[in-house]
Design a protein around this motif. Structure first.
Motif, short mmCIF file in Angstrom:
data_model
loop_
_atom_site.label_atom_id
_atom_site.label_comp_id
_atom_site.label_asym_id
_atom_site.label_seq_id
_atom_site.Cartn_x
_atom_site.Cartn_y
_atom_site.Cartn_z
N GLY A 120 -7.07 64.90 30.91
CA GLY A 120 -7.78 64.05 29.97
C GLY A 120 -7.73 62.60 30.42
N LEU A 121 -8.31 61.73 29.60
CA LEU A 121 -8.27 60.31 29.95
C LEU A 121 -8.19 59.45 28.71
CD1 LEU A 121 -11.36 59.24 29.32
CD2 LEU A 121 -11.81 60.06 31.61
N ARG A 122 -7.78 58.19 28.92
CA ARG A 122 -7.63 57.23 27.84
C ARG A 122 -8.69 56.14 27.97
NH1 ARG A 122 -2.77 57.83 29.98
NH2 ARG A 122 -2.76 55.70 30.84
N ILE A 123 -9.43 55.93 26.88
CA ILE A 123 -10.50 54.93 26.85
C ILE A 123 -9.97 53.70 26.11
CG2 ILE A 123 -12.84 54.44 26.06
CD1 ILE A 123 -13.19 57.57 26.01
N THR A 124 -10.10 52.55 26.73
CA THR A 124 -9.64 51.30 26.10
C THR A 124 -10.86 50.51 25.64
OG1 THR A 124 -7.68 51.22 27.50
CG2 THR A 124 -8.36 49.17 26.43
N VAL A 125 -10.87 50.18 24.36
CA VAL A 125 -11.93 49.37 23.76
C VAL A 125 -11.32 48.02 23.41
CG1 VAL A 125 -13.67 49.26 21.95
CG2 VAL A 125 -12.91 51.49 22.80
N SER A 126 -11.90 46.93 23.94
CA SER A 126 -11.32 45.60 23.78
C SER A 126 -12.32 44.65 23.15
CB SER A 126 -10.88 45.04 25.14
OG SER A 126 -10.01 45.93 25.80
N ALA A 127 -11.79 43.74 22.34
CA ALA A 127 -12.59 42.68 21.73
C ALA A 127 -12.14 41.34 22.29
CB ALA A 127 -12.45 42.71 20.22
N SER A 128 -13.00 40.34 22.12
CA SER A 128 -12.68 39.01 22.61
C SER A 128 -11.60 38.33 21.77
CB SER A 128 -13.94 38.15 22.63
OG SER A 128 -14.56 38.16 21.35
N ARG A 166 -7.62 44.96 11.75
CA ARG A 166 -8.06 44.23 12.92
C ARG A 166 -7.12 44.49 14.10
NH1 ARG A 166 -11.46 39.67 12.54
NH2 ARG A 166 -12.25 39.25 10.44
N SER A 167 -7.67 44.46 15.30
CA SER A 167 -6.86 44.53 16.51
C SER A 167 -7.68 43.99 17.66
CB SER A 167 -6.41 45.96 16.80
OG SER A 167 -7.53 46.79 17.02
N THR A 168 -7.02 43.63 18.76
CA THR A 168 -7.73 43.14 19.93
C THR A 168 -8.12 44.27 20.87
OG1 THR A 168 -5.63 42.73 21.03
CG2 THR A 168 -6.64 40.88 19.83
N SER A 169 -7.49 45.43 20.72
CA SER A 169 -7.85 46.57 21.56
C SER A 169 -7.49 47.87 20.86
CB SER A 169 -7.15 46.50 22.92
OG SER A 169 -5.75 46.65 22.76
N SER A 177 -9.12 39.26 17.80
CA SER A 177 -8.77 40.31 16.83
C SER A 177 -9.99 40.64 15.96
CB SER A 177 -7.62 39.84 15.94
OG SER A 177 -7.21 40.87 15.08
N ALA A 178 -10.37 41.93 15.94
CA ALA A 178 -11.60 42.33 15.27
C ALA A 178 -11.45 43.74 14.73
CB ALA A 178 -12.77 42.28 16.25
N TYR A 179 -12.39 44.12 13.85
CA TYR A 179 -12.48 45.51 13.42
C TYR A 179 -13.25 46.28 14.50
CZ TYR A 179 -11.05 43.81 8.82
OH TYR A 179 -10.37 43.23 7.79
N LEU A 180 -12.59 47.23 15.14
CA LEU A 180 -13.20 48.03 16.20
C LEU A 180 -13.64 49.37 15.63
CD1 LEU A 180 -10.64 47.28 19.04
CD2 LEU A 180 -12.89 46.25 18.72
N GLN A 181 -14.78 49.85 16.07
CA GLN A 181 -15.35 51.09 15.53
C GLN A 181 -16.14 51.78 16.64
OE1 GLN A 181 -17.32 50.35 11.83
NE2 GLN A 181 -18.23 52.37 11.68
N ASP A 182 -16.04 53.13 16.72
CA ASP A 182 -16.65 53.79 17.86
C ASP A 182 -16.78 55.29 17.67
OD1 ASP A 182 -13.71 54.06 18.23
OD2 ASP A 182 -13.93 52.10 19.15
N ALA A 183 -17.68 55.87 18.46
CA ALA A 183 -17.85 57.32 18.56
C ALA A 183 -18.14 57.64 20.01
CB ALA A 183 -18.99 57.80 17.67
N PHE A 196 -20.07 51.67 20.61
CA PHE A 196 -18.86 50.89 20.37
C PHE A 196 -19.21 49.59 19.66
CE2 PHE A 196 -18.22 53.40 24.19
CZ PHE A 196 -16.97 53.95 24.02
N SER A 197 -18.26 49.08 18.86
CA SER A 197 -18.54 47.82 18.18
C SER A 197 -17.27 47.02 17.94
CB SER A 197 -19.23 48.07 16.84
OG SER A 197 -18.30 48.44 15.85
N GLN A 198 -17.47 45.72 17.84
CA GLN A 198 -16.46 44.80 17.31
C GLN A 198 -17.14 44.01 16.21
OE1 GLN A 198 -15.50 42.40 20.81
NE2 GLN A 198 -16.93 40.81 20.15
N TYR A 199 -16.45 43.84 15.09
CA TYR A 199 -17.05 43.17 13.94
C TYR A 199 -16.44 41.80 13.71
CZ TYR A 199 -18.34 42.07 9.15
OH TYR A 199 -18.81 41.44 8.03
N ASN A 200 -17.33 40.82 13.47
CA ASN A 200 -16.94 39.49 13.03
C ASN A 200 -16.22 38.68 14.09
OD1 ASN A 200 -17.34 37.71 10.94
ND2 ASN A 200 -15.38 38.12 9.95
N VAL A 201 -16.49 38.98 15.36
CA VAL A 201 -15.93 38.23 16.47
C VAL A 201 -17.05 37.99 17.48
CG1 VAL A 201 -14.33 38.28 18.41
CG2 VAL A 201 -13.58 39.06 16.18
N ALA A 202 -17.12 36.80 18.02
CA ALA A 202 -18.14 36.48 19.00
C ALA A 202 -17.87 37.20 20.32
CB ALA A 202 -18.20 34.98 19.22
#
Length: 866
Positions: free
Chosen positions: A421-429, A352-355, A431-437, A374-380
């Motif tokens: 290049g660039l850095r993409i930040t994925v954030s959840a509301s 789990r992480s927040t970002s 701590s969550a399982y983050l998953q992406d392509a 993109f997804s966050q799992y088990n967090v509203a």
């Protein structure tokens, strides 16, 4: 979980090699026979060589299960006689920490090597290398690989790869495994009652192989039992034996055409050959570039450059490597500019992480399209996406992890330049399982880029989404999948005759992204085959190109039908593609005789469903498919309303491979308005039926031609649905209600209008519907099969969410029973909903018309039974 490599792989030098089985005489009859084998493991080194010391005969099969741990990229395998071996995408695994590579490689129809063969195994950097290799005689010389299954086991003693698809009796079954620690004893298993024979293993047992040289008929498993519980990675591969009787030589493939032409890729298709077809070889400018399996007549050339002219041909071959004469050549000039894949990244961390930060390391040019699933799992709440150059991305269609978390399509059109290049930040509301392509594409429209987008979800090994509404040729098509489990491997699908390329995936293939750089005109769909059954969530999006393509193609007359024999094969892997579709239906059903131009059957302005059979000789041909050798039926139609119509042969009423086209004003000489070959499933369940969606003009006479592909003929059900036609004979305005007062609708379905208002009492698993009021309808169909339930069209004025529950209003949703944005509503945006559940006659279903994030308003609900 794999934490470190065991000491068995850390010893100096090459680990002990075991060769089991004496050098066996080669039989005169066609029986697969083990000749020699070797297993190996190494400390960390960038490459090693493994030697088969006994003579290798012309035509032998060389096959192995190879691994590299702790280095990026794929392991590479070649030998000093044949060169590079064929890698099998299906079944390729990574280690438990999503790193390294484990894959099946083979070389069929080997050249003779009287002094043995030296096999080179290498990685991109120093790595722990290992594997098991075998040499067999009596195996088919071409198209030998029949089936593959592979699996990973976590700290266990029993190995089982799971089943391959069924095969014939008498085939060669090769099974091999690799472990993360010494397994102690290894006891060979069995498959369909026939025991495996141990062939080779290392002294520690960390690499091992076994085989069955003559299988029983049916699915095959790779099985074994360890003395100690260890983590393992195993494969089971079935190869065809050399034919005992001469095969019927294949006919020349006909109808070679281009289904997709981009600046860096070319998609091809052709009609299937007759005879004993084991596969097809594809040639570019006279040189073989790849093969397709016996059941596939599409191919993707992924190695072309812009503004270049190439000539393609294809031939068919049998198991004895006898090739037909080549097809008529097809000359193609690639466009100077079309969408291009630049780079991508995928991740599925087990914590789990927040970002999370994803890095695109290559330069991003001004105007590039950045897109991700993109997804966050088990967090509203909603997952959020931004990058350090452009800021926040645009959110599009979305769903949830079966009611929790968030899965969404985000994109950034017209990116600012990022030379480093660039850095993409994925954030959840939280701590969550983050998953992406994520992927970066070039030459996509910088304004109004997104054309179509829709999502789906399901469980199993086959993920699919779509079809979309029709799109023009030349669009970028992107499909992505996130899974709840670890599939281990994935193979791309097609849409509908253009192969996808799997450009982005993480090690366990829990996050995957595939693309088509230049679409064929028409509806698009996404599909992906997963290595293990799991819950999956898929998105499909099409994007407009910066400019229309300037592709040119030409075909010359086919050469005489002759047959040649060669001993040269191409190191590529056959791919079998499975597709699924939804069947539509309309108001009435009439059986009519049908005929060709001189006796076209006149059908009502309001359309309907019409059944007939094609037979006799061909008198017409469309511009798509290969319909010049099939008989046809012609129907004359003069609609009374202008606008888009749907004309199709989809569904169980069509028993053959149909081609459908529409001509205006004149049957024989009128301009063709639209043509389609394979858009949807027929009675076989394969995509062999047709659908066109032309825009028609009231009062204009059109001629609908139901034709066949490559000489095919049979019974069909033609459905013609004009603009505004209901999908059943009933159209009723109802009040609707929530669960306490669900409105009962007829078994035959119909079209129903209503308005949502008040407070929310229900919520679906897709979209965000817990804030919006809903209406509930109770339906008990009298036929079983796939139903179509939708709020599409101008009758729906708000952003709807649609879901289906059974057998009660509060029961879980049925499979394929929830959708947010699948089709346009009154605004013209994709804000209406469509579901295609499989329903059972006599079972009660509750259809809930809900809204997205508090939306409410008027709707039109259409229910079409199977």
């Amino acid at each position: 979980m794999l934490k470190r490599r065991p000491s068995a792989l850390s010893t100096a030098g090459l680990a002990a090699i075991a060769i089991l089985g004496a050098l066996l005489p080669r039989p005169a009859v066609a029986t697969s026979t083990f000749i020699q084998g070797v297993a190996f493991s190494t400390p960390r080194i960038p490459s090693t060589t493994v030697t088969l010391t006994h003579p290798v005969a012309q035509g032998d099969l060389l096959v192995g299960w190879f691994s590299q741990y702790n280095a990026p990229g794929e392991i590479q395998v070649s030998d000093n006689v044949n060169g590079t071996w064929t890698r099998v995408a299906a079944g390729a695994l990574t280690f438990d920490d999503d790193t390294g590579d484990i894959a099946l490689y083979y070389r069929e129809n080997s050249r003779a090597a009287p002094g043995g063969i030296t096999i080179a195994v290498s990685a991109s950097a120093s790595a722990y290398l290992g594997g098991a290799v075998a040499d067999y005689s009596g195996v088919a010389l071409a198209g030998s690989l029949a089936r593959v299954a592979a699996a990973h086991g976590d700290e266990g003693r029993v190995v089982d790869t799971a089943a391959t698809a069924a095969v014939d009796a008498g085939e060669l079954v090769f099974a091999a495994l690799f472990t993360d620690a010494a397994p102690g004893s290894i006891t060979p298993g069995s498959s369909n009652g026939i025991p495996y024979t141990r062939r080779a293993q290392t002294s520690s047992g960390s690499a091992y192989e076994e085989d069955i040289t003559a299988s029983a008929a049916g699915p095959q498993h790779g099985t074994a039992t360890f003395g100690n519980a260890v983590e393992w990675y195993a494969v089971c591969a079935v190869f065809h034996a050399y034919p005992t009787t001469p095969p019927q030589r294949p006919s020349v493939p006909i109808g070679l055409g281009a289904t997709s032409v981009a600046s860096t890729r070319v998609g091809l298709s052709w009609s299937p050959s007759s005879g004993s077809v084991a596969g097809y070889s594809v040639y570019r400018d006279g040189s073989a570039i790849g093969t397709a399996g016996p059941d596939s007549t599409i191919f993707l050339d992924r190695d072309v450059t812009p503004s270049t002219t190439h000539t393609y041909s294809v031939d068919a071959f049998d198991l004895a490597n006898d090739h037909s004469a080549p097809s008529a050549p097809l000359t193609i000039t690639t466009p100077a500019v079309s969408p291009e894949f630049v780079q991508g990244v995928a991740a599925s961390p087990a914590f789990r992480s927040t970002s999370q930060t994803l890095t695109l390391t290559e330069p991003v040019l001004a105007g590039d399209l950045l897109i991700g699933w993109f997804s966050q799992y088990n967090v509203a709440g909603q997952v959020r996406v931004s990058d350090n150059v452009n800021g926040p991305w645009t959110r599009s269609v979305s769903t949830t992890w079966s009611g929790t978390g968030d899965i969404a399509l985000y994109y950034r059109a017209n990116s600012a330049p990022a030379p480093s290049g660039l850095r993409i930040t994925v954030s959840a509301s939280a701590s969550a399982y983050l998953q992406d392509a994520v992927a970066d594409f070039r030459h996509v429209a910088t304004v109004g880029a997104l054309d179509q987008a829709l999502v789906s979800q399901g469980t199993g090994t086959y993920a699919s989404v779509g079809p979309t509404a029709p799109v023009p040729a030349g669009e970028l098509v992107v499909a992505a999948v996130l899974t709840g489990g670890r599939p281990g491997w994935a193979t791309p699908g097609s849409s509908p005759s253009v192969p996808y390329l799997l450009d982005v995936h993480n090690g366990s293939d829990a996050s995957d992204l595939e693309d088509i750089l230049s679409s064929a005109a028409g509806p698009q769909q996404g599909s992906l085959t997963l290595g293990a059954a799991t819950n999956w969530y898929m998105v499909l999006a099409t994007f407009r190109s910066t400019a229309p393509s300037t592709t040119t193609t030409s075909t010359t007359t086919a050469p005489p039908t002759t047959t040649t024999t060669t001993t040269t094969t191409t190191a590529t892997t056959p791919i079998t593609t499975t597709t699924t579709s939804t069947t539509m239906s309309t108001a009435s059903s009439t059986t009519v005789p049908g005929s060709a131009c001189n006796n076209a059957t006149v059908i009502p302005a309001g359309g309907g469903t019409f059944t007939a059979t094609t037979s006799g000789t061909s008198t017409l041909a469309g511009t798509c498919g290969s319909s010049g050798s099939s008989p046809e039926k012609v129907f004359q139609w003069t609609p009374s309303l202008s606008g888009p119509a749907t004309i199709e042969t989809c569904g169980s009423g069509t028993t053959y491979d149909s081609v459908l086209y529409l001509r205006a004003a004149s049957c024989a000489t009128g301009a063709e308005v639209q043509c389609n070959d394979d858009a949807c499933a027929n009675a076989s369940g394969l995509f062999r039926a047709s659908r066109i969606t032309p825009t028609v003009t009231a009062g204009t006479t059109y001629y609908i031609v139901v034709d066949g592909f490559g000489g095919s003929s049979g019974s069909f059900a033609l459905r013609v649905t004009p603009l505004g036609a209901p999908s059943s004979t009933t159209s009723t305005t109802l009040a609707g209600a929530a669960c306490g007062s669900a409105t009962v609708i007829p078994a035959g379905g119909g079209t129903f209008t209503g308005t949502t208002s008040g407070t929310s009492t229900l919520a679906g698993t897709c979209g965000i519907s817990g804030l919006a009021p809903e209406r509930v309808f109770q339906w008990t169909p009298t036929t079983s099969g796939t139903a179509t339930i939708q709020t599409c069209g101008a009758g729906t004025t708000y952003d709807s969410v649609l879901y289906v529950r059974s057998p009660t209003c509060t029961s879980p949703e049925v499979t394929n029973g929830c959708n947010d944005d699948a089709c346009p509503n009154a605004s013209g945006l994709f804000r209406a909903s469509k579901v295609t559940p499989v329903v059972a006659a006599g079972q009660t279903y509750f259809i809930v018309v809900d809204g997205y994030s508090g939306s409410s308003g008027s709707f039109t609900l259409s229910v079409t039974p199977p």
